[in-house]
Motif scaffolding. Structure first.
Motif, mmCIF file in Angstrom:
data_model
loop_
_atom_site.group_PDB
_atom_site.id
_atom_site.type_symbol
_atom_site.label_atom_id
_atom_site.label_comp_id
_atom_site.label_asym_id
_atom_site.label_seq_id
_atom_site.Cartn_x
_atom_site.Cartn_y
_atom_site.Cartn_z
ATOM 1 N N SER A 108 43.431 -4.690 -11.397
ATOM 2 C CA SER A 108 45.243 -5.101 -11.244
ATOM 3 C C SER A 108 46.373 -4.195 -10.656
ATOM 4 O O SER A 108 45.755 -3.175 -9.949
ATOM 5 N N THR A 109 46.599 -4.614 -10.013
ATOM 6 C CA THR A 109 47.347 -4.289 -8.138
ATOM 7 C C THR A 109 48.824 -4.330 -8.995
ATOM 8 O O THR A 109 49.356 -4.968 -9.117
ATOM 9 N N LEU A 110 48.854 -2.998 -8.355
ATOM 10 C CA LEU A 110 50.847 -2.827 -8.281
ATOM 11 C C LEU A 110 50.712 -2.126 -6.842
ATOM 12 O O LEU A 110 50.631 -1.279 -6.934
ATOM 13 N N VAL A 111 51.867 -3.170 -6.974
ATOM 14 C CA VAL A 111 52.954 -3.028 -5.382
ATOM 15 C C VAL A 111 53.721 -2.038 -5.665
ATOM 16 O O VAL A 111 54.643 -2.859 -6.974
ATOM 17 N N PHE A 112 54.648 -1.464 -5.055
ATOM 18 C CA PHE A 112 55.972 -0.521 -5.815
ATOM 19 C C PHE A 112 56.914 0.023 -4.438
ATOM 20 O O PHE A 112 56.519 0.488 -3.569
ATOM 21 N N GLY A 113 57.905 0.035 -4.586
ATOM 22 C CA GLY A 113 58.726 1.132 -3.842
ATOM 23 C C GLY A 113 59.376 2.051 -4.025
ATOM 24 O O GLY A 113 58.880 2.796 -5.645
ATOM 25 N N GLU A 114 60.490 1.776 -3.869
ATOM 26 C CA GLU A 114 61.310 3.160 -4.550
ATOM 27 C C GLU A 114 61.703 3.506 -6.386
ATOM 28 O O GLU A 114 62.115 4.444 -6.695
#
Length: 255
Positions: A36-42
């Motif tokens: 699974s891929t996690l894309v995250f910001g601040e």
């Protein structure tokens, strides 16, 4: 100006299957490693695909928690059960998250739920007791902290109505099961016409993957820790959306 995004990958190991061997030689039946891929910001994050077994989903939820972000969205790339069976577990841990997929993916996922008895025989006692299905998302994009994430409709690849996800700010494509690496592709449900489309689907990804791809890779990667979103020596983030080890044998009892 929107804050930058990062990407990280969780890898679940290969799973043994309770199934007849498809040939009298080679390794026993097994389901390949998946990611699974996690894309995250601040502050916020988007998770792509939800894995299969209850144990995988619990481990994935704990790993997402290590990032200390607000999980806003879980995106499911296509309707094969191994990509969304763990969704209910994740929604239990992250009740504020919305689970979305294209309308066609949701339609196929509902058909896959009807095949749960088959999957429960493959992994006795391992699948979650209840199975959640994502809600249909009818837009071509959604956002994460002001950054656009674009849905790429791919038609039939290893599943009908597959999609990939493009994150332009990262020059990243999360390929779902459109992209394979170092293993045999699942072609049991394909036709000559759908295989032609699969080739075209790969071509559709090329312009939007100038520096990196998040692939349905098939390799023995270890679970990624939330310390870096770049591979050594790379100038752009990389990730993997689903993985299989080289030479693994998928049972003939498949989606």
């Amino acid at each position: 100006m929107a804050p930058p995004l990062s990407v990280n990958v969780f890898t679940a190991p290969e799973k043994e299957l309770v199934a007849e061997r498809s040939r009298p030689f080679g390794p026993p039946p097994a389901w390949d490693p998946m990611t699974s891929t996690l894309v995250f910001g601040e502050h916020d994050a988007v998770l792509v695909d939800a894995l299969t077994t209850a144990a995988e989903a619990e481990a994935l939820a704990a790993w997402v928690g290590l990032h200390h972000r607000n999980l806003t969205t879980i995106y499911i790339t296509h309707g094969h059960l191994d990509h969304f069976a763990g969704l209910g577990v994740l929604l239990h841990h992250f009740p504020g998250a919305r689970a979305i997929a294209t309308a066609k993916t949701v339609e196929y996922a509902l058909k896959q739920v009807g095949r749960l008895p088959v999957y429960r025989k493959l992994w006795p006692g391992q699948l979650p007791a209840a199975t959640a299905v994502p809600e249909p998302w009818n837009e071509e994009t959604f956002s994460l902290e002001g950054h656009e994430l674009r849905i790429i409709e791919q038609g039939q690849t290893d599943a009908v109505d597959s999609t990939s996800l493009h994150v332009p700010v990262l020059d990243l494509v999360i390929g779902g099961d459109v992209l394979y690496n170092r293993c045999h592709m699942f072609v049991a449900a394909t036709t000559p016409e759908s295989r032609e489309n699969w080739i075209a689907a790969l071509d559709r990804l090329s312009p939007s993957t100038r520096r990196s791809r998040s692939r349905a890779t098939r390799s023995r990667a270890l679970p990624t820790l939330p310390t870096s979103s770049r591979r050594p020596g790379s100038t752009s983030p990389t990730s993997a959306a689903s993985s299989r080890r080289p030479g693994a044998t998928r049972s003939s009892t498949t989606p």
